[in-house]
Design an enzyme around this catalytic site. Structure first.
Site, PDB file in Angstrom:
ATOM      1  CD  GLU A   1      -1.916  11.601   9.324  1.00  0.00           C
ATOM      2  OE1 GLU A   1      -1.892  10.985   8.245  1.00  0.00           O
ATOM      3  OE2 GLU A   1      -2.682  12.637   9.221  1.00  0.00           O
TER       4      GLU A   1
ATOM      5  CG  HIS B   1      -6.043  15.339  13.230  1.00  0.00           C
ATOM      6  ND1 HIS B   1      -5.323  14.370  12.075  1.00  0.00           N
ATOM      7  CD2 HIS B   1      -4.927  15.564  13.358  1.00  0.00           C
ATOM      8  CE1 HIS B   1      -3.939  14.279  11.625  1.00  0.00           C
ATOM      9  NE2 HIS B   1      -3.269  15.284  12.370  1.00  0.00           N
TER      10      HIS B   1
ATOM     11  CG  HIS C   1      -9.513   4.155   6.403  1.00  0.00           C
ATOM     12  ND1 HIS C   1      -8.932   3.123   5.252  1.00  0.00           N
ATOM     13  CD2 HIS C   1     -11.028   4.693   5.019  1.00  0.00           C
ATOM     14  CE1 HIS C   1      -9.689   2.940   4.398  1.00  0.00           C
ATOM     15  NE2 HIS C   1     -10.555   3.727   4.203  1.00  0.00           N
TER      16      HIS C   1
ATOM     17  CB  THR D   1      -2.955  13.449   6.408  1.00  0.00           C
ATOM     18  OG1 THR D   1      -4.340  13.180   7.299  1.00  0.00           O
ATOM     19  CG2 THR D   1      -3.559  15.190   6.684  1.00  0.00           C
ATOM     20  CB  THR D   2      -7.002  10.484   4.463  1.00  0.00           C
ATOM     21  OG1 THR D   2      -8.600  11.120   5.437  1.00  0.00           O
ATOM     22  CG2 THR D   2      -6.731   9.847   5.804  1.00  0.00           C
TER      23      THR D   2
ATOM     24  CG  HIS E   1      -9.228  11.344  12.675  1.00  0.00           C
ATOM     25  ND1 HIS E   1      -9.710  12.731  11.630  1.00  0.00           N
ATOM     26  CD2 HIS E   1      -8.042  11.684  11.556  1.00  0.00           C
ATOM     27  CE1 HIS E   1      -9.734  13.064  11.349  1.00  0.00           C
ATOM     28  NE2 HIS E   1      -8.515  12.683  11.213  1.00  0.00           N
TER      29      HIS E   1
ATOM     30  CG  HIS F   1      -3.761   9.838  11.426  1.00  0.00           C
ATOM     31  ND1 HIS F   1      -4.249   9.238  10.424  1.00  0.00           N
ATOM     32  CD2 HIS F   1      -4.679  10.764  12.074  1.00  0.00           C
ATOM     33  CE1 HIS F   1      -4.903   9.978  10.041  1.00  0.00           C
ATOM     34  NE2 HIS F   1      -5.523  11.474  10.407  1.00  0.00           N
TER      35      HIS F   1
END
Length: 260
Positions: A105, A118, A63, A202-203, A93, A95
């Site tokens: 995000e 993040h 992911h 957010t996941t 991590h 995005h």
């Protein structure tokens, strides 16, 4: 349903296994609209202590790509700003999107950045571990620092991480930290200008236990560094791109900013 970012299992369908995605009132990310933000001059700069990490691993979980320090080498501490307690660093991590105009995000006045970094922390005054904090699911049990990434000059501080991206191309792969990594150097020297609000992961499981602190000024990464992210693969062996959740309704929440 195994969640992901494809049409079938992406954010629009997460509510099927996580009803809070639909009924929650504190979901993240959000669009940070400047003329709707409350200016709060009482918000102090963050106070961070991140001694360089000499042990840890960088991994691809299908992911995202994620850095996790070795617990024995983790002397981190975060406090100040809107935080009433001290927090300990758990992992960071990223995005990102398939082109420079999308990937973050959070958005600012509708604008997306190329990526978002993040830094995830947990309340170490109340809880004994990150899993315990998540299980408790208390408001502000977690704190996530968000940093926008835009394409520009090479980011020397992040280079040790982006250089490892080819080694974790395949989902499920990991690579031990080969050098001492100074995480503090990744952050801006001045930690005064940020947005903050109460939100969620957010996941999935999308728990509403996060104090978000999103910094105003983006960090720069080179085009080559950005392309290295886009070469990473998901669990299906396809390029892992577009691993971001669209903005959620703000509802009745207050979004504060420490700057004018």
């Amino acid at each position: 349903m195994v969640w992901g970012y494809d049409k079938e299992n992406g954010p629009a369908n997460w509510y099927k296994s996580c009803p809070i995605a639909f009924i929650g009132k504190r979901q993240s990310p959000i669009d940070l609209i400047d003329n709707e933000v409350k200016r709060d001059s009482s918000l102090e700069p963050l106070v961070v202590s991140y001694p360089p990490f000499s042990k840890g691993k960088f991994l691809n979980n299908g992911h995202s790509v994620q850095f996790v320090p070795d617990a024995s080498n983790n002397l981190s501490e975060l406090s100040g700003g809107p935080l009433a307690k001290k927090y300990k660093f758990e992992q960071f991590h990223f995005h990102w999107g398939d082109k420079d105009s999308e990937g973050s995000e959070h958005r600012v006045n509708g604008k997306m950045y190329s990526a978002e970094l993040h830094f995830v922390h947990w309340d170490c005054e109340t809880h004994a571990s990150f899993p315990e904090t998540v299980k408790a699911n208390k408001r502000n049990g977690l704190c996530v620092l968000g940093f926008f990434l835009k394409v520009g000059a090479e980011n020397a501080a992040l280079k040790p991480i982006t250089d490892m991206l080819p080694k974790v191309k395949k989902a499920g792969s990991s690579e031990p930290l080969a050098i001492e990594f100074d995480m503090r150097s990744v952050m801006p020297k001045d930690l005064t200008d940020y947005y903050t609000y109460d939100g969620s992961l957010t996941t999935p499981p999308l728990l509403e236990c996060v104090k978000w602190i999103v910094f105003k000024e983006p960090l720069e990464v080179s085009a080559a560094q950005m392309e290295a992210f886009r070469a990473v693969e998901n669990g299906n062996g396809e390029p892992l791109v577009g691993n971001y959740r669209p903005p959620c309704p703000v509802h009745s929440r207050t979004v504060a900013a420490s700057f004018k």
